[in-house]
Scaffold this motif. Structure first.
Motif, PDB file in Angstrom:
ATOM      1  N   LYS A  11       1.008  -1.153   0.154  1.00 38.36           N
ATOM      2  CA  LYS A  11       0.123  -0.082  -0.017  1.00 38.36           C
ATOM      3  C   LYS A  11       0.864   1.251  -0.111  1.00 38.36           C
ATOM      4  N   GLY A  12       0.380   2.425  -0.677  1.00 36.76           N
ATOM      5  CA  GLY A  12       1.107   3.639  -0.426  1.00 36.76           C
ATOM      6  C   GLY A  12       0.654   4.277   0.477  1.00 36.76           C
ATOM      7  N   GLY A  13       1.336   5.207   0.821  1.00 38.69           N
ATOM      8  CA  GLY A  13       0.933   6.439   1.946  1.00 38.69           C
ATOM      9  C   GLY A  13       0.952   5.536   3.202  1.00 38.69           C
ATOM     10  N   VAL A  14       1.541   4.367   3.729  1.00 41.24           N
ATOM     11  CA  VAL A  14       1.358   3.989   4.861  1.00 41.24           C
ATOM     12  C   VAL A  14       2.641   4.264   6.005  1.00 41.24           C
ATOM     13  N   GLY A  15       3.759   5.064   5.283  1.00 40.51           N
ATOM     14  CA  GLY A  15       4.780   5.703   6.132  1.00 40.51           C
ATOM     15  C   GLY A  15       6.190   4.821   6.020  1.00 40.51           C
ATOM     16  N   LYS A  16       6.148   3.974   4.827  1.00 36.01           N
ATOM     17  CA  LYS A  16       7.537   3.368   4.609  1.00 36.01           C
ATOM     18  C   LYS A  16       8.740   4.338   4.709  1.00 36.01           C
ATOM     19  N   THR A  17       8.296   5.312   3.558  1.00 31.83           N
ATOM     20  CA  THR A  17       9.400   6.309   3.559  1.00 31.83           C
ATOM     21  C   THR A  17       9.810   7.011   4.743  1.00 31.83           C
ATOM     22  N   THR A  18       8.779   7.396   5.484  1.00 32.90           N
ATOM     23  CA  THR A  18       8.976   8.226   6.416  1.00 32.90           C
ATOM     24  C   THR A  18       9.705   7.398   7.587  1.00 32.90           C
ATOM     25  N   THR A  19       9.208   6.151   7.810  1.00 36.35           N
ATOM     26  CA  THR A  19       9.913   5.140   8.636  1.00 36.35           C
ATOM     27  C   THR A  19      11.479   4.837   8.303  1.00 36.35           C
ATOM     28  N   CYS A  43      10.480   8.691  -5.852  1.00 37.83           N
ATOM     29  CA  CYS A  43      11.687   9.468  -5.235  1.00 37.83           C
ATOM     30  C   CYS A  43      11.503  10.066  -3.851  1.00 37.83           C
ATOM     31  N   ASN A  44      10.553   9.752  -3.056  1.00 41.13           N
ATOM     32  CA  ASN A  44      10.289  10.473  -1.841  1.00 41.13           C
ATOM     33  C   ASN A  44      11.458  10.502  -0.732  1.00 41.13           C
ATOM     34  N   ALA A  45      12.013   9.309  -0.376  1.00 40.22           N
ATOM     35  CA  ALA A  45      13.299   9.473   0.396  1.00 40.22           C
ATOM     36  C   ALA A  45      14.175  10.263  -0.291  1.00 40.22           C
ATOM     37  N   THR A 183       1.866   3.091  12.262  1.00 37.74           N
ATOM     38  CA  THR A 183       2.118   4.384  11.763  1.00 37.74           C
ATOM     39  C   THR A 183       0.664   5.301  11.844  1.00 37.74           C
ATOM     40  N   MET A 184       1.185   6.540  11.802  1.00 39.67           N
ATOM     41  CA  MET A 184      -0.112   7.582  11.705  1.00 39.67           C
ATOM     42  C   MET A 184      -1.188   7.440  12.644  1.00 39.67           C
ATOM     43  N   HIS A 185      -1.073   6.965  13.861  1.00 38.35           N
ATOM     44  CA  HIS A 185      -2.006   6.344  14.866  1.00 38.35           C
ATOM     45  C   HIS A 185      -2.611   7.802  15.358  1.00 38.35           C
ATOM     46  N   VAL A 211       4.359   2.737  18.859  1.00 40.76           N
ATOM     47  CA  VAL A 211       3.457   3.109  17.837  1.00 40.76           C
ATOM     48  C   VAL A 211       3.769   4.681  17.495  1.00 40.76           C
ATOM     49  N   ILE A 212       3.851   4.950  16.134  1.00 39.07           N
ATOM     50  CA  ILE A 212       4.198   6.242  15.591  1.00 39.07           C
ATOM     51  C   ILE A 212       2.983   7.087  15.291  1.00 39.07           C
ATOM     52  N   PRO A 213       2.672   8.143  16.156  1.00 41.79           N
ATOM     53  CA  PRO A 213       1.431   8.857  16.232  1.00 41.79           C
ATOM     54  C   PRO A 213       1.379   9.858  15.090  1.00 41.79           C
ATOM     55  N   ARG A 214       0.267  10.038  14.688  1.00 39.85           N
ATOM     56  CA  ARG A 214       0.008  11.232  13.611  1.00 39.85           C
ATOM     57  C   ARG A 214       0.622  12.460  14.143  1.00 39.85           C
ATOM     58  N   ASN A 215       1.259  13.150  13.516  1.00 43.77           N
ATOM     59  CA  ASN A 215       2.149  14.203  13.941  1.00 43.77           C
ATOM     60  C   ASN A 215       2.669  15.133  13.047  1.00 43.77           C
ATOM     61  N   VAL A 216       2.071  16.392  13.008  1.00 42.13           N
ATOM     62  CA  VAL A 216       2.144  17.517  11.817  1.00 42.13           C
ATOM     63  C   VAL A 216       3.845  17.622  11.621  1.00 42.13           C
ATOM     64  N   ARG A 217       4.568  17.488  12.619  1.00 42.55           N
ATOM     65  CA  ARG A 217       6.075  17.711  12.308  1.00 42.55           C
ATOM     66  C   ARG A 217       6.538  16.564  11.349  1.00 42.55           C
ATOM     67  N   VAL A 218       6.141  15.435  11.623  1.00 44.89           N
ATOM     68  CA  VAL A 218       6.364  14.248  10.646  1.00 44.89           C
ATOM     69  C   VAL A 218       6.207  14.652   9.373  1.00 44.89           C
ATOM     70  N   ALA A 219       4.638  15.096   8.972  1.00 46.21           N
ATOM     71  CA  ALA A 219       4.109  15.528   7.784  1.00 46.21           C
ATOM     72  C   ALA A 219       5.207  16.520   7.081  1.00 46.21           C
ATOM     73  N   GLU A 220       5.483  17.463   7.787  1.00 42.43           N
ATOM     74  CA  GLU A 220       6.077  18.731   7.415  1.00 42.43           C
ATOM     75  C   GLU A 220       7.705  18.716   6.873  1.00 42.43           C
ATOM     76  N   ALA A 221       8.349  17.714   7.660  1.00 42.28           N
ATOM     77  CA  ALA A 221       9.719  17.387   7.754  1.00 42.28           C
ATOM     78  C   ALA A 221      10.165  17.358   6.469  1.00 42.28           C
ATOM     79  N   PRO A 222       9.653  16.384   5.452  1.00 42.43           N
ATOM     80  CA  PRO A 222      10.226  16.231   4.105  1.00 42.43           C
ATOM     81  C   PRO A 222      10.269  17.479   3.289  1.00 42.43           C
ATOM     82  N   SER A 223       9.366  18.445   3.502  1.00 46.27           N
ATOM     83  CA  SER A 223       9.263  19.825   2.995  1.00 46.27           C
ATOM     84  C   SER A 223      10.666  20.777   3.226  1.00 46.27           C
TER      85      SER A 223
HETATM   86  N1  LIG Z   1       3.179   9.963  11.629  1.00 36.68           N
HETATM   87  C1  LIG Z   1       2.823  10.727  10.475  1.00 36.68           C
HETATM   88  N2  LIG Z   1       2.188  11.798  11.022  1.00 36.68           N
HETATM   89  C2  LIG Z   1       1.880  12.546  10.080  1.00 36.68           C
HETATM   90  N3  LIG Z   1       2.026  12.429   8.748  1.00 36.68           N
HETATM   91  C3  LIG Z   1       3.020  11.477   8.347  1.00 36.68           C
HETATM   92  C4  LIG Z   1       3.300  10.384   9.296  1.00 36.68           C
HETATM   93  N4  LIG Z   1       4.080   9.568   8.586  1.00 36.68           N
HETATM   94  C5  LIG Z   1       3.709   9.786   7.252  1.00 36.68           C
HETATM   95  N5  LIG Z   1       3.075  10.881   7.077  1.00 36.68           N
HETATM   96  C6  LIG Z   1       2.876  11.605   5.814  1.00 36.68           C
HETATM   97  O1  LIG Z   1       1.966  10.698   5.185  1.00 36.68           O
HETATM   98  C7  LIG Z   1       2.519  10.500   3.700  1.00 36.68           C
HETATM   99  C8  LIG Z   1       2.713   9.151   3.101  1.00 36.68           C
HETATM  100  O2  LIG Z   1       3.862   8.818   4.199  1.00 36.68           O
HETATM  101  P1  LIG Z   1       5.155   8.103   3.410  1.00 36.68           P
HETATM  102  O3  LIG Z   1       5.947   7.944   4.429  1.00 36.68           O
HETATM  103  O4  LIG Z   1       5.575   8.654   2.264  1.00 36.68           O
HETATM  104  O5  LIG Z   1       4.419   6.678   2.829  1.00 36.68           O
HETATM  105  P2  LIG Z   1       4.800   5.476   2.047  1.00 36.68           P
HETATM  106  O6  LIG Z   1       6.262   5.436   1.652  1.00 36.68           O
HETATM  107  O7  LIG Z   1       4.387   4.298   2.370  1.00 36.68           O
HETATM  108  O8  LIG Z   1       4.037   5.868   0.560  1.00 36.68           O
HETATM  109  C9  LIG Z   1       3.506  11.521   3.341  1.00 36.68           C
HETATM  110  O9  LIG Z   1       3.021  12.827   3.134  1.00 36.68           O
HETATM  111  C10 LIG Z   1       4.211  11.626   4.910  1.00 36.68           C
HETATM  112  O10 LIG Z   1       4.667  12.947   5.231  1.00 36.68           O
END
Ligand SMILES: Nc1ncnc2c1ncn2[C@@H]1O[C@H](COP(=O)(O)OP(=O)(O)O)[C@@H](O)[C@H]1O
Ligand SMILES: [Mg+2]
Length: 277
Positions: A11-19, A43-45, A183-185, A211-223
């Motif tokens: 699945k996409g968007g589950v937090g693979k790259t972030t993890t 190329c997200n990572a 992730t994104m709990h 457990v990785i919480p849903r957190n706005v800092r995580v979401a904004e870090a890649p930018s």
């Molecule tokens: N713990 C979190 N809290 C909030 N946003 C998150 C969290 N983990 C990931 N995201 C965001 O969710 C989106 C999908 O995460 P990503 O790691 O790219 O997933 P995948 O690699 O599985 O497709 C990205 O925009 C990412 O920044």
């Protein structure tokens, strides 16, 4: 000998790259030499670590068998952290790889001495079970599966585990499933708690305590082109990823012991099952 992990889930968007990015950053910060290999054409990572999408050589060249991983690796910014970047070329790999005889093992072969050079290598997989993910599962010693705390999480995980069994049987019998990370709990929602309970009931040993919480800092870090553990070290997301990295090191230590034991016992089937828990 270092460890090679695939971070995978179809699945996409589950937090693979972030993890992958944050475990890598935590391990690098504690002094280990770490390599992250971006295997997703999005190329997200690569972008999350501040690199461009058109860098060559890239993971595409390794998958196709033209370049070694050592040749394609470059410093990623933080000390001790290296990356094999992804490139848009990678989109073609899913079509090209099946045409090349024996290409399932390309990445494994191209890793070569990198297995010793880096204490930790993380393969960030694309959101599919296609030939690129299969290459990663053949190259890896272990797998981490990030699962988003949402509806149908268990179904998706069960499907992934079926594929893992197939890869183990046909291509990489030594592959160990290290764990499932939630992730994104969102702790305010009942759904997140229900999904967590369901996952822990079905796979009590596999699901990481952290457990990785849903957190706005995580979401904004890649930018900002930074791992959250550098962008916002005091955030909850950051604390969770540091805890996960510690738990992973703990699990790796434990499975090392049982691998050694199973070698002593001539790798009996029972010992093998214990390692895989
Ligand atoms: N713990 C979190 N809290 C909030 N946003 C998150 C969290 N983990 C990931 N995201 C965001 O969710 C989106 C999908 O995460 P990503 O790691 O790219 O997933 P995948 O690699 O599985 O497709 C990205 O925009 C990412 O920044
Ligand atoms: Mg990704």
């Amino acid at each position: 000998m270092g460890s090679v992990y695939a971070i995978a889930n179809q699945k996409g968007g589950v937090g693979k790259t972030t993890t992958a990015v944050n475990i890598a950053a935590c391990a690098a910060a504690s002094g280990s030499q770490v390599l992250i290999c971006d295997l997703d054409p999005q190329c997200n990572a690569t972008v999350a670590l501040g690199l461009d999408r058109d860098v060559r050589p890239s993971s595409y060249d390794c998958l196709i068998g033209d370049r070694s991983v050592a040749e394609a690796a470059r410093p990623a910014g933080p000390d001790n952290l290296w990356i094999v970047p992804a490139n848009r070329d990678l989109a073609g790999a899913a079509v090209e790889l099946p045409r090349i005889e024996g290409s399932d093992r390309n990445l494994r072969q191209m890793l070569g001495p990198v297995r010793e050079r880096f204490a930790l290598t993380l393969l960030d997989c694309p959101p599919s079970l296609g030939p690129v993910t299969v290459n990663a599962l053949v190259a890896a010693d272990r797998v981490i599966v990030p699962v988003q705390a949402e509806y149908l999480a268990l179904e998706g995980l069960v499907q992934f585990l079926d594929t893992l069994q197939l890869v183990r049987r046909e291509l990489n019998p030594a592959l160990v499933l290290t764990g499932v990370v939630i992730t994104m709990h969102d702790e305010r929602t009942r759904l997140a708690h229900d999904v967590e309970r369901e996952l822990r009931d079905h796979f009590p040993e596999l699901v990481f305590r952290t457990v990785i919480p849903r957190n706005v800092r995580v979401a904004e870090a890649p930018s900002f082109g930074l791992p959250v553990v550098e962008h916002a070290p005091g955030s909850r997301g950051s604390a969770a990823y540091r805890e996960l990295a510690d738990e992973l090191a703990e699990r790796e230590g434990a499975s090392r012991v049982s691998v050694e034991r199973s070698n002593d016992a001539q790798a009996s089937p029972k010992a093998q099952v214990e390692v895989e828990k």
